[in-house]
Scaffold this motif. Structure first.
Motif, PDB file in Angstrom:
ATOM      1  N   PRO B 176       0.812  -1.219   0.000  1.00  0.00           N
ATOM      2  CA  PRO B 176       0.000   0.000   0.000  1.00  0.00           C
ATOM      3  C   PRO B 176       0.848   1.274   0.000  1.00  0.00           C
ATOM      4  CG  PRO B 176       0.088  -0.928   2.211  1.00  0.00           C
ATOM      5  CD  PRO B 176       0.880  -1.849   1.322  1.00  0.00           C
ATOM      6  N   PHE B 177       2.155   1.131   0.089  1.00  0.00           N
ATOM      7  CA  PHE B 177       3.016   2.308   0.226  1.00  0.00           C
ATOM      8  C   PHE B 177       3.770   2.570  -1.067  1.00  0.00           C
ATOM      9  CE2 PHE B 177       2.738   0.327   4.528  1.00  0.00           C
ATOM     10  CZ  PHE B 177       1.853   1.261   5.058  1.00  0.00           C
ATOM     11  N   ARG B 178       3.896   3.828  -1.433  1.00  0.00           N
ATOM     12  CA  ARG B 178       4.600   4.235  -2.654  1.00  0.00           C
ATOM     13  C   ARG B 178       5.946   4.861  -2.292  1.00  0.00           C
ATOM     14  NH1 ARG B 178       0.671   7.544  -1.035  1.00  0.00           N
ATOM     15  NH2 ARG B 178       1.043   9.793  -1.090  1.00  0.00           N
ATOM     16  N   HIS B 179       6.883   4.829  -3.231  1.00  0.00           N
ATOM     17  CA  HIS B 179       8.257   5.326  -3.013  1.00  0.00           C
ATOM     18  C   HIS B 179       8.933   4.497  -1.907  1.00  0.00           C
ATOM     19  CE1 HIS B 179       6.974   8.682  -5.460  1.00  0.00           C
ATOM     20  NE2 HIS B 179       6.032   8.991  -4.585  1.00  0.00           N
ATOM     21  N   ARG B 180      10.191   4.773  -1.688  1.00  0.00           N
ATOM     22  CA  ARG B 180      10.882   4.068  -0.590  1.00  0.00           C
ATOM     23  C   ARG B 180      11.914   4.991   0.051  1.00  0.00           C
ATOM     24  NH1 ARG B 180      13.639  -1.194  -2.196  1.00  0.00           N
ATOM     25  NH2 ARG B 180      11.584  -2.138  -1.804  1.00  0.00           N
ATOM     26  N   ILE B 181      11.736   5.234   1.338  1.00  0.00           N
ATOM     27  CA  ILE B 181      12.702   6.051   2.092  1.00  0.00           C
ATOM     28  C   ILE B 181      13.392   5.129   3.083  1.00  0.00           C
ATOM     29  CG2 ILE B 181      12.994   7.964   3.720  1.00  0.00           C
ATOM     30  CD1 ILE B 181       9.989   8.078   1.507  1.00  0.00           C
ATOM     31  N   VAL B 182      14.706   5.066   2.990  1.00  0.00           N
ATOM     32  CA  VAL B 182      15.482   4.187   3.872  1.00  0.00           C
ATOM     33  C   VAL B 182      16.021   5.016   5.037  1.00  0.00           C
ATOM     34  CG1 VAL B 182      17.541   2.734   4.046  1.00  0.00           C
ATOM     35  CG2 VAL B 182      16.051   2.574   2.023  1.00  0.00           C
ATOM     36  N   VAL B 183      15.758   4.529   6.253  1.00  0.00           N
ATOM     37  CA  VAL B 183      16.174   5.250   7.455  1.00  0.00           C
ATOM     38  C   VAL B 183      17.310   4.477   8.108  1.00  0.00           C
ATOM     39  CG1 VAL B 183      15.396   6.369   9.572  1.00  0.00           C
ATOM     40  CG2 VAL B 183      13.729   5.825   7.776  1.00  0.00           C
ATOM     41  N   ILE B 184      18.458   5.133   8.257  1.00  0.00           N
ATOM     42  CA  ILE B 184      19.619   4.496   8.871  1.00  0.00           C
ATOM     43  C   ILE B 184      19.889   5.210  10.176  1.00  0.00           C
ATOM     44  CG2 ILE B 184      22.114   4.133   8.603  1.00  0.00           C
ATOM     45  CD1 ILE B 184      21.607   3.442   5.736  1.00  0.00           C
ATOM     46  N   GLY B 185      19.991   4.437  11.278  1.00  0.00           N
ATOM     47  CA  GLY B 185      20.114   5.149  12.547  1.00  0.00           C
ATOM     48  C   GLY B 185      20.465   4.279  13.726  1.00  0.00           C
ATOM     49  N   SER B 186      20.277   4.904  14.888  1.00  0.00           N
ATOM     50  CA  SER B 186      20.668   4.366  16.190  1.00  0.00           C
ATOM     51  C   SER B 186      19.485   3.656  16.846  1.00  0.00           C
ATOM     52  CB  SER B 186      21.109   5.528  17.076  1.00  0.00           C
ATOM     53  OG  SER B 186      19.956   6.258  17.487  1.00  0.00           O
ATOM     54  N   SER B 187      19.605   3.440  18.142  1.00  0.00           N
ATOM     55  CA  SER B 187      18.519   2.846  18.920  1.00  0.00           C
ATOM     56  C   SER B 187      17.237   3.654  18.836  1.00  0.00           C
ATOM     57  CB  SER B 187      18.928   2.727  20.384  1.00  0.00           C
ATOM     58  OG  SER B 187      19.322   3.995  20.878  1.00  0.00           O
ATOM     59  N   ILE B 188      17.374   4.957  18.623  1.00  0.00           N
ATOM     60  CA  ILE B 188      16.177   5.799  18.565  1.00  0.00           C
ATOM     61  C   ILE B 188      15.343   5.402  17.350  1.00  0.00           C
ATOM     62  CG2 ILE B 188      15.358   8.186  18.362  1.00  0.00           C
ATOM     63  CD1 ILE B 188      17.977   8.984  19.883  1.00  0.00           C
ATOM     64  N   THR B 189      16.017   5.172  16.226  1.00  0.00           N
ATOM     65  CA  THR B 189      15.330   4.686  15.026  1.00  0.00           C
ATOM     66  C   THR B 189      14.885   3.225  15.215  1.00  0.00           C
ATOM     67  OG1 THR B 189      16.630   6.177  13.653  1.00  0.00           O
ATOM     68  CG2 THR B 189      15.608   4.290  12.542  1.00  0.00           C
ATOM     69  N   HIS B 190      15.762   2.438  15.806  1.00  0.00           N
ATOM     70  CA  HIS B 190      15.469   1.011  16.039  1.00  0.00           C
ATOM     71  C   HIS B 190      14.198   0.846  16.883  1.00  0.00           C
ATOM     72  CE1 HIS B 190      17.639  -3.122  16.743  1.00  0.00           C
ATOM     73  NE2 HIS B 190      16.346  -3.277  16.608  1.00  0.00           N
ATOM     74  N   GLY B 191      13.933   1.823  17.755  1.00  0.00           N
ATOM     75  CA  GLY B 191      12.687   1.798  18.526  1.00  0.00           C
ATOM     76  C   GLY B 191      12.850   1.428  19.990  1.00  0.00           C
ATOM     77  N   THR B 192      14.069   1.469  20.500  1.00  0.00           N
ATOM     78  CA  THR B 192      14.287   1.203  21.930  1.00  0.00           C
ATOM     79  C   THR B 192      13.417   2.140  22.764  1.00  0.00           C
ATOM     80  OG1 THR B 192      16.588   0.656  21.454  1.00  0.00           O
ATOM     81  CG2 THR B 192      16.050   1.147  23.747  1.00  0.00           C
ATOM     82  N   GLY B 193      12.676   1.557  23.694  1.00  0.00           N
ATOM     83  CA  GLY B 193      11.898   2.385  24.607  1.00  0.00           C
ATOM     84  C   GLY B 193      10.452   2.586  24.193  1.00  0.00           C
ATOM     85  N   LEU B 194      10.071   2.082  23.024  1.00  0.00           N
ATOM     86  CA  LEU B 194       8.694   2.267  22.570  1.00  0.00           C
ATOM     87  C   LEU B 194       7.790   1.188  23.129  1.00  0.00           C
ATOM     88  CD1 LEU B 194       9.362   3.301  18.925  1.00  0.00           C
ATOM     89  CD2 LEU B 194       8.598   4.717  20.826  1.00  0.00           C
ATOM     90  N   SER B 195       6.500   1.496  23.145  1.00  0.00           N
ATOM     91  CA  SER B 195       5.558   0.549  23.738  1.00  0.00           C
ATOM     92  C   SER B 195       5.212  -0.594  22.798  1.00  0.00           C
ATOM     93  CB  SER B 195       4.295   1.273  24.174  1.00  0.00           C
ATOM     94  OG  SER B 195       3.563   1.709  23.058  1.00  0.00           O
ATOM     95  N   ARG B 196       5.184  -0.313  21.485  1.00  0.00           N
ATOM     96  CA  ARG B 196       4.814  -1.368  20.532  1.00  0.00           C
ATOM     97  C   ARG B 196       5.488  -1.063  19.189  1.00  0.00           C
ATOM     98  NH1 ARG B 196      -0.879   1.657  20.382  1.00  0.00           N
ATOM     99  NH2 ARG B 196      -0.834   2.204  18.198  1.00  0.00           N
ATOM    100  N   PRO B 197       5.639  -2.073  18.318  1.00  0.00           N
ATOM    101  CA  PRO B 197       6.446  -1.893  17.111  1.00  0.00           C
ATOM    102  C   PRO B 197       6.008  -0.738  16.205  1.00  0.00           C
ATOM    103  CG  PRO B 197       6.115  -4.230  17.499  1.00  0.00           C
ATOM    104  CD  PRO B 197       5.260  -3.499  18.511  1.00  0.00           C
ATOM    105  N   GLY B 198       4.719  -0.547  16.029  1.00  0.00           N
ATOM    106  CA  GLY B 198       4.237   0.474  15.088  1.00  0.00           C
ATOM    107  C   GLY B 198       4.445   1.896  15.565  1.00  0.00           C
ATOM    108  N   MET B 199       4.980   2.096  16.766  1.00  0.00           N
ATOM    109  CA  MET B 199       5.207   3.445  17.264  1.00  0.00           C
ATOM    110  C   MET B 199       6.588   3.980  16.914  1.00  0.00           C
ATOM    111  SD  MET B 199       2.340   4.355  18.387  1.00  0.00           S
ATOM    112  CE  MET B 199       2.730   5.886  19.235  1.00  0.00           C
TER     113      MET B 199
END
Lengths: 363, 363
Positions: B176-199
């Motif tokens: 359902p998604f168009r184009h592609r943006i690749v995000v390269i990063g640290s734990s903040i991008t990885h999602g450390t500390g979030l409540s659930r994956p989609g956040m």
């Protein structure tokens, strides 16, 4: 596994620039936190880190009895000029839940007063078992600081010692909070789903207003059973806040709301009672059965509160009481507000609560 | 312990009105998620739920190699008319971390399209070990729905099956998604500390913009080592987003920023590269050593980016790139933004990112 955990720990150290391993640092001087100031308790307890003396309430259900031995909402207040603040503490060896951080279950967070505000200073990261040891903050400037340490939300704290540098002073500080507002509620009040203990909305209200907020939330509970009213009746409180519509069914609300309030009113005839309407649960977005249950419950709350508001001018109803925004992203699991959810709730209800309390000379 | 966990489970069931125990319900029909549509991957992988084919990058560090086998950011897209959606899946038996929920580590969250928007529908609550089974949502109306299921942030998914009612249809849906943006990063991008994956912020950006965001965050990593540039060079991408200033020291930024960009530019001469300045860490509030390290790092990022911006008109620098507000309450632990932190970051950077992408015909 151990290798992985070690690597993860090492990486986190790199990310956080420490804390370095305990072996490299001199052992702190520990003092028993029970000799410092404990706030946010409705009354003293034999075991200092329990929030309620459960033996005084023989009618409590088994679950509430357990939860009221947890240190939820309780905080230690002290002054120190130490450059490093550490803690070692013991809890039960209860396994982690999968919808909360270990940090909010068994860990602690520290705030330090700066320019009149409580500012986040660090966390005490727990282990996975019963014995924990952590450095909360280090490399500080050595001036005297007033500290507020929130205890674990979802475990019993059996022992707690605060560690300071050799030669540093640490002493009990006076309770920095005035008045006392007792909050009785469900898991939402208890703090299920939050990242760290100080993010529970009663704790956030406390830091923002300077009023003492006592957290008597109990996960999955608070269906306005009489034993909750007995606890409230026995509390010394300047006001009460109720998250009492999150768990009962419509029928339970219809049957229990008036007797619940009557028991409290017999002990506290004119104390302000502020009721929060429950949230619109995200778990109802596509589940028609939950949607029906929740709609009925909310309608029963509104009808019940309309009756009470006509009878008692010191009763208040905040509706919405737990507004989560409209993007459906403010709960952890469809039920429990995350830090984002608690933030959104407070943005709306905090000014209303402050206004009501001010009317009752709580300022 | 078992009794406690059972009680807690039972209470949660009461609070959520189900899901009832699996024993009471008919067993779903399971389909292998690998036969459905997998999105948010830079390329196909032999093991379908890995995000990167790590064998193709022999220079990856051991830690990044491990993390790139995690399913971080990957999502399954499907259509179904089932009234109930379930999952059973296996991960490693890695122990829970104490600063994340099990839900974000090993669990999943489901979104369903409604009136053109992705709306939260439910979670797949994991167990504590390697084998998991959950009902994500039930009691739905039986109309066909387009579903988006985010996979665990911090574990390798070895197998995954989606369960639907007997007689219900389930089929792969187009990306359902168009184009592609690749995000390269640290734990903040990885999602450390979030409540659930989609956040995680890339997932939130994806749902909000309709663009595919590939999450290549790696906790504690991304100090602009050349191997990250090699991964980026090999990606098919319409744009890149970099959270590359969260972990390196000032000296590493000075040494590595230009060569990092040069390697990427050799493969992607004019692709927009958007760099996020790192957050102002709350761990520096009272820790003078962290404050100095962070200030130096931020100054080095700014100086380095000023040089690059003069050389390349398709490079962008968002500064602040991770604004957390001024109440010091938007991180879990002083470092990792919570759901509240990711929400605040997105409020500021999302319109800027959308504007930059639009300029490059990504709309």
């Amino acid at each position: 596994m151990k290798n992985f955990l070690f690597s993860l720990g090492a990486l986190l150290c790199v990310l956080c620039i420490g804390p370095a391993s305990a072996a490299e640092k001199p052992e702190p001087n520990y003092v028993d936190a029970a000799t410092l100031t404990l706030v946010n308790k409705p009354h003293a307890t034999k075991q200092p880190f329990h929030r309620v003396e459960v033996a005084d309430y023989p009618d409590l259900s088994k679950t509430v009895r357990l939860y009221y031995t947890y240190s939820t909402g309780v905080a230690v207040v002290f002054r120190t000029d130490s450059r490093t603040i550490s803690a070692r503490w013991t809890t039960t060896d209860r396994k982690p839940s999968t919808h909360m951080t270990g940090l909010s279950q068994k860990g602690m967070d520290l705030y330090i007063k700066r320019d009149g505000e409580w500012v986040f200073a660090g966390i005490a990261r727990p282990g996975l078992g019963a014995d924990h040891k952590a450095t909360l903050v280090e490399h500080m400037d050595g001036t005297e600081k007033e500290c507020l340490l929130y205890l674990p939300l979802f475990d019993e704290v059996k022992t707690l010692e605060i560690g300071v540098d050799a030669g540093a002073r640490i002493e009990a500080a006076p309770n920095p909070f005035r008045h006392r507002i007792v909050v009785i509620g469900s898991s939402i009040t208890h703090g299920t789903g939050l990242s760290r203990p100080g993010m529970a909305y009663p704790a956030q209200l406390e830091r923002a207003t300077g009023f003492e907020f006592v957290n008597l939330g109990a996960s999955g509970q608070c269906k306005m059973e009489q034993f909750f009213a007995h606890v409230a009746a026995a509390c010394e409180a300047d006001a009460f806040l109720f998250d009492s519509f999150s768990n009962p069914s419509a029928q339970q609300i219809e049957e229990r709301l008036e007797p619940f309030v009557a028991t409290i009113r017999a002990a506290h005839p004119t104390t302000p009672l502020i009721f929060l309407q429950t949230e619109v649960r995200e778990s109802r977005n596509f589940n028609d059965k939950i949607r029906k249950f929740e709609d009925d419950k909310r309608a029963a709350s509104e009808a019940g509160m309309q009756r009470l508001l006509k009878q008692d001018k010191n009763i208040y109803f905040l509706n919405p009481g737990m507004p989560l925004g409209d993007d459906h992203d403010a709960t952890v699991d469809g039920v429990h507000p995350s830090d984002l959810g608690h933030g959104r709730i407070l943005e709306v209800i905090r000014p209303q609560i402050v206004k009501i309390l001010k009317k009752h000379d709580i300022r």
